[in-house]
Design a protein around this motif. Structure first.
Motif, short mmCIF file in Angstrom:
data_model
loop_
_atom_site.label_atom_id
_atom_site.label_comp_id
_atom_site.label_asym_id
_atom_site.label_seq_id
_atom_site.Cartn_x
_atom_site.Cartn_y
_atom_site.Cartn_z
N TYR A 71 0.95 -1.07 0.05
CA TYR A 71 0.00 0.05 0.01
C TYR A 71 0.89 1.24 -0.09
N VAL A 95 -17.59 5.01 -0.64
CA VAL A 95 -16.52 5.20 -1.52
C VAL A 95 -15.87 3.60 -1.88
N LYS A 96 -15.56 3.51 -3.20
CA LYS A 96 -14.94 2.23 -3.60
C LYS A 96 -13.29 2.38 -3.82
N ASP A 97 -12.74 1.23 -3.28
CA ASP A 97 -11.18 1.21 -3.35
C ASP A 97 -10.91 -0.06 -3.48
N TRP A 98 -9.44 -0.32 -3.54
CA TRP A 98 -8.90 -1.70 -3.77
C TRP A 98 -8.50 -2.16 -2.33
N GLU A 99 -8.89 -3.36 -1.91
CA GLU A 99 -8.56 -4.17 -0.70
C GLU A 99 -7.86 -5.18 -1.03
N LEU A 110 -12.37 -4.71 -5.32
CA LEU A 110 -12.76 -3.27 -5.31
C LEU A 110 -14.04 -3.19 -4.45
N GLN A 115 -17.17 6.36 3.47
CA GLN A 115 -16.15 7.42 3.67
C GLN A 115 -15.39 7.71 5.05
N ASP A 135 -11.50 7.91 5.17
CA ASP A 135 -10.98 7.49 3.98
C ASP A 135 -10.12 6.32 3.93
N PHE A 136 -8.84 6.24 3.78
CA PHE A 136 -7.96 4.96 3.96
C PHE A 136 -8.24 4.30 5.49
N ARG A 139 -11.41 2.76 6.01
CA ARG A 139 -11.56 1.67 5.22
C ARG A 139 -11.00 0.50 5.87
N CYS A 177 -1.70 4.90 -10.83
CA CYS A 177 -1.70 5.78 -9.97
C CYS A 177 -0.34 6.51 -9.77
#
Ligand code: ZN
Length: 181
Positions: A71, A95-99, A110, A115, A135-136, A139, A177
């Motif tokens: 990460y 929110v969608k993000d990679w895990e 995803l 959030q 955010d992160f 998450r 990214c």
């Protein structure tokens, strides 16, 4: 107990159990488990780990966000043990993000998460703590919290098209990214 613990892999029924509430925070074995969890997460480039992942079915996890090869864009924070955690409130917005997950090696997904969340947990010295996370870090909290209820990130992915193999993820997502900043 000052070495890395073995990680339960997907398919192991312990990952599907609801974990037990912790009553005695001063317990020596619990404190040792916390040290070992921190060591295990940081040693494996994890940004969090939940006790059920090392086959200890208790409501405890570590949040240890920091930039690392898995990460690269993670914010830096001191590894924090969160005992009997709760989500008190959350934003409407997801929110969608990679895990990824140490119990599901080689796969990224995803995942939609709130959030912002307001959380409460007991720290390893027995103090009740309230925090607002975004955010992160929010998450990570939600991912680890799910482990306490027998849920893994694959359960939250909306489409199987939102799954990537690790090398494909590194090639397509991380490098992309970096190029766009
Ligand atoms: Zn996980």
């Amino acid at each position: 107990m000052n070495q890395s613990l073995e990680i339960a892999q997907i398919g192991n029924p312990i990952l599907r159990q609801s974990a037990q509430f912790i009553h005695n925070i001063q317990d020596e074995h619990l404190q040792q488990l916390i040290d070992a969890l921190i060591l295990t997460a940081t040693g494996k480039n994890g940004v969090g780990i939940a006790a059920p992942q090392v086959s200890a079915s208790y409501r405890l996890f570590i949040v240890a966000s920091r930039p690392n090869p898995r990460y690269p864009n993670a914010p830096e924070m001191k590894p924090t043990a969160m005992i009997n955690p709760r989500i008190i409130a959350h934003s409407e917005k997801m929110v969608k993000d990679w895990e990824g997950c140490l119990s599901i090696p080689g796969i990224r997904g995803l995942v939609p998460r709130y959030q912002t969340i307001e959380v409460e947990y007991t720290s390893r010295d027995g103090k009740l703590s309230s925090q607002k996370l975004t955010d992160f870090v929010a998450r990570i909290f939600q991912h680890e919290y799910d482990h306490l209820d027998g849920i893994v990130f694959l359960d939250r992915v909306q489409s199987s098209q939102d799954l990537l193999q690790e090398e494909e993820y590194q090639k397509r997502i991380v490098q992309n990214c970096d190029r766009t900043g």
